[in-house]
Motif scaffolding. Sequence first.
Motif, PDB file in Angstrom:
ATOM      1  N   TYR A  49       4.267   3.131  -5.069  1.00 20.16           N
ATOM      2  CA  TYR A  49       4.232   3.575  -3.538  1.00 20.16           C
ATOM      3  C   TYR A  49       4.595   2.614  -2.708  1.00 20.16           C
ATOM      4  N   ILE A  50       5.080   2.957  -1.497  1.00 24.15           N
ATOM      5  CA  ILE A  50       5.418   2.123  -0.519  1.00 24.15           C
ATOM      6  C   ILE A  50       4.591   2.004   0.561  1.00 24.15           C
ATOM      7  N   THR A  51       4.370   1.080   1.154  1.00 18.51           N
ATOM      8  CA  THR A  51       3.471   0.647   2.555  1.00 18.51           C
ATOM      9  C   THR A  51       4.356  -0.085   3.575  1.00 18.51           C
ATOM     10  N   ASP A  52       4.709   0.548   4.673  1.00 16.13           N
ATOM     11  CA  ASP A  52       5.453  -0.035   5.829  1.00 16.13           C
ATOM     12  C   ASP A  52       4.181  -0.699   6.752  1.00 16.13           C
ATOM     13  N   VAL A  53       4.211  -2.081   6.555  1.00 19.33           N
ATOM     14  CA  VAL A  53       3.107  -2.751   7.275  1.00 19.33           C
ATOM     15  C   VAL A  53       3.044  -2.593   8.481  1.00 19.33           C
ATOM     16  N   LYS A  54       4.019  -2.506   9.201  1.00 16.00           N
ATOM     17  CA  LYS A  54       3.856  -2.210  10.876  1.00 16.00           C
ATOM     18  C   LYS A  54       4.765  -1.239  11.274  1.00 16.00           C
ATOM     19  N   SER A  55       4.563   0.181  10.956  1.00 19.27           N
ATOM     20  CA  SER A  55       5.454   1.181  11.310  1.00 19.27           C
ATOM     21  C   SER A  55       5.496   1.305  12.872  1.00 19.27           C
ATOM     22  N   LYS A 106      -0.751   5.040   4.687  1.00 19.29           N
ATOM     23  CA  LYS A 106      -0.939   3.754   4.112  1.00 19.29           C
ATOM     24  C   LYS A 106      -0.319   3.463   2.751  1.00 19.29           C
ATOM     25  N   LYS A 107      -0.083   4.507   1.787  1.00 13.89           N
ATOM     26  CA  LYS A 107       0.756   4.356   0.704  1.00 13.89           C
ATOM     27  C   LYS A 107       1.639   5.776   0.661  1.00 13.89           C
ATOM     28  N   GLU A 108       2.740   5.784   0.318  1.00 16.54           N
ATOM     29  CA  GLU A 108       3.627   6.856   0.236  1.00 16.54           C
ATOM     30  C   GLU A 108       4.171   6.810  -1.286  1.00 16.54           C
ATOM     31  N   LEU A 109       3.862   7.762  -2.111  1.00 14.47           N
ATOM     32  CA  LEU A 109       4.434   7.934  -3.348  1.00 14.47           C
ATOM     33  C   LEU A 109       5.825   8.032  -3.257  1.00 14.47           C
ATOM     34  N   LYS A 110       6.845   7.228  -3.836  1.00  8.17           N
ATOM     35  CA  LYS A 110       8.255   7.318  -3.676  1.00  8.17           C
ATOM     36  C   LYS A 110       8.877   7.328  -4.960  1.00  8.17           C
ATOM     37  N   ALA A 111       8.172   6.903  -6.209  1.00  6.29           N
ATOM     38  CA  ALA A 111       8.825   7.372  -7.489  1.00  6.29           C
ATOM     39  C   ALA A 111       7.581   7.265  -8.402  1.00  6.29           C
ATOM     40  N   PHE A 112       7.914   7.812  -9.581  1.00  7.54           N
ATOM     41  CA  PHE A 112       7.091   7.850 -10.871  1.00  7.54           C
ATOM     42  C   PHE A 112       7.852   7.850 -12.207  1.00  7.54           C
ATOM     43  N   LYS A 113       7.403   7.396 -13.311  1.00  8.56           N
ATOM     44  CA  LYS A 113       7.959   7.622 -14.617  1.00  8.56           C
ATOM     45  C   LYS A 113       6.915   7.503 -15.640  1.00  8.56           C
ATOM     46  N   LYS A 114       7.172   8.637 -16.569  1.00 10.59           N
ATOM     47  CA  LYS A 114       6.078   8.781 -17.697  1.00 10.59           C
ATOM     48  C   LYS A 114       6.844   8.084 -18.843  1.00 10.59           C
ATOM     49  N   LYS A 142       3.680  -1.101  -4.069  1.00  7.14           N
ATOM     50  CA  LYS A 142       2.446  -0.863  -4.843  1.00  7.14           C
ATOM     51  C   LYS A 142       2.453  -0.202  -6.280  1.00  7.14           C
ATOM     52  N   ILE A 143       2.306  -0.800  -7.258  1.00  3.07           N
ATOM     53  CA  ILE A 143       2.420   0.178  -8.518  1.00  3.07           C
ATOM     54  C   ILE A 143       0.944   0.149  -9.339  1.00  3.07           C
ATOM     55  N   GLY A 144       0.773   1.380  -9.726  1.00  3.17           N
ATOM     56  CA  GLY A 144      -0.462   1.799 -10.592  1.00  3.17           C
ATOM     57  C   GLY A 144      -0.356   2.882 -11.107  1.00  3.17           C
ATOM     58  N   SER A 145      -1.542   3.298 -11.788  1.00  2.00           N
ATOM     59  CA  SER A 145      -1.504   4.717 -12.442  1.00  2.00           C
ATOM     60  C   SER A 145      -1.896   5.716 -11.791  1.00  2.00           C
ATOM     61  N   ALA A 146      -2.410   5.375 -10.553  1.00  2.48           N
ATOM     62  CA  ALA A 146      -2.713   6.632  -9.547  1.00  2.48           C
ATOM     63  C   ALA A 146      -2.764   5.643  -7.965  1.00  2.48           C
ATOM     64  N   SER A 147      -3.014   6.608  -6.983  1.00  2.43           N
ATOM     65  CA  SER A 147      -3.063   6.037  -5.617  1.00  2.43           C
ATOM     66  C   SER A 147      -4.377   5.162  -5.414  1.00  2.43           C
ATOM     67  N   ASP A 148      -5.331   5.589  -6.192  1.00  8.29           N
ATOM     68  CA  ASP A 148      -6.671   4.729  -6.248  1.00  8.29           C
ATOM     69  C   ASP A 148      -6.882   3.553  -7.311  1.00  8.29           C
ATOM     70  N   ASP A 149      -5.623   3.504  -8.199  1.00  3.13           N
ATOM     71  CA  ASP A 149      -5.554   2.480  -9.185  1.00  3.13           C
ATOM     72  C   ASP A 149      -4.513   1.608  -9.011  1.00  3.13           C
ATOM     73  N   ILE A 150      -4.199   0.983  -7.858  1.00  4.22           N
ATOM     74  CA  ILE A 150      -3.026  -0.099  -7.911  1.00  4.22           C
ATOM     75  C   ILE A 150      -3.221  -1.142  -8.603  1.00  4.22           C
ATOM     76  N   ARG A 151      -2.310  -1.477  -9.638  1.00  9.81           N
ATOM     77  CA  ARG A 151      -2.424  -2.576 -10.599  1.00  9.81           C
ATOM     78  C   ARG A 151      -1.496  -3.940  -9.889  1.00  9.81           C
ATOM     79  N   LYS A 152      -0.396  -3.621  -9.297  1.00 13.76           N
ATOM     80  CA  LYS A 152       0.492  -4.751  -8.791  1.00 13.76           C
ATOM     81  C   LYS A 152       1.212  -4.310  -7.348  1.00 13.76           C
ATOM     82  N   GLU A 153       1.282  -5.468  -6.738  1.00 14.08           N
ATOM     83  CA  GLU A 153       1.980  -5.247  -5.429  1.00 14.08           C
ATOM     84  C   GLU A 153       3.109  -6.352  -5.151  1.00 14.08           C
ATOM     85  N   ILE A 154       4.114  -6.047  -4.620  1.00 17.37           N
ATOM     86  CA  ILE A 154       5.268  -7.038  -4.370  1.00 17.37           C
ATOM     87  C   ILE A 154       5.849  -6.793  -2.861  1.00 17.37           C
TER      88      ILE A 154
END
Length: 118
Positions: A41-47, A53-61, A101-113
């Motif tokens: 997910y991507i968050t633009d801090v000050k748009s 707040k979170k936009e899904l941009k990519a996923f991989k199984k 924001k990286i995680g297994s779901a939008s409400d389960d974010i595990r890591k941020e960069i």
Amino acid sequence: SFLYHNATINKTKFSVNDSIRIKIPVSNTGKFAGEEVVQLYITDVKSNLPRPKKELKAFKKIFLKVGETKNVDFVLGKDALSYYDDRQHKWTVDSGEFIAKIGSASDDIRKEIKFRVY
């Protein structure tokens, strides 16, 4: 269960036309082999305009054996950061700070960069 290790990014400052490469190792820490859908997910801090707040941009199984670790790579282009500005009638990218924001779901974010676009 799956463990998300620390994510890395190819650099922390990008021009609007740069590609962003994010890597994250994911390990199967459970008792069985299984599949995990890693979501970015991507968050633009000050748009300049209201945005989610979170936009899904990519996923991989991925499929992982017990104890196995795989690197998940995401490459994002300009379109992943763009939004349609209805005042200017065009797609645009704001400069400034973003958070991947990286995680297994939008409400389960595990890591941020964090990274910046100029």
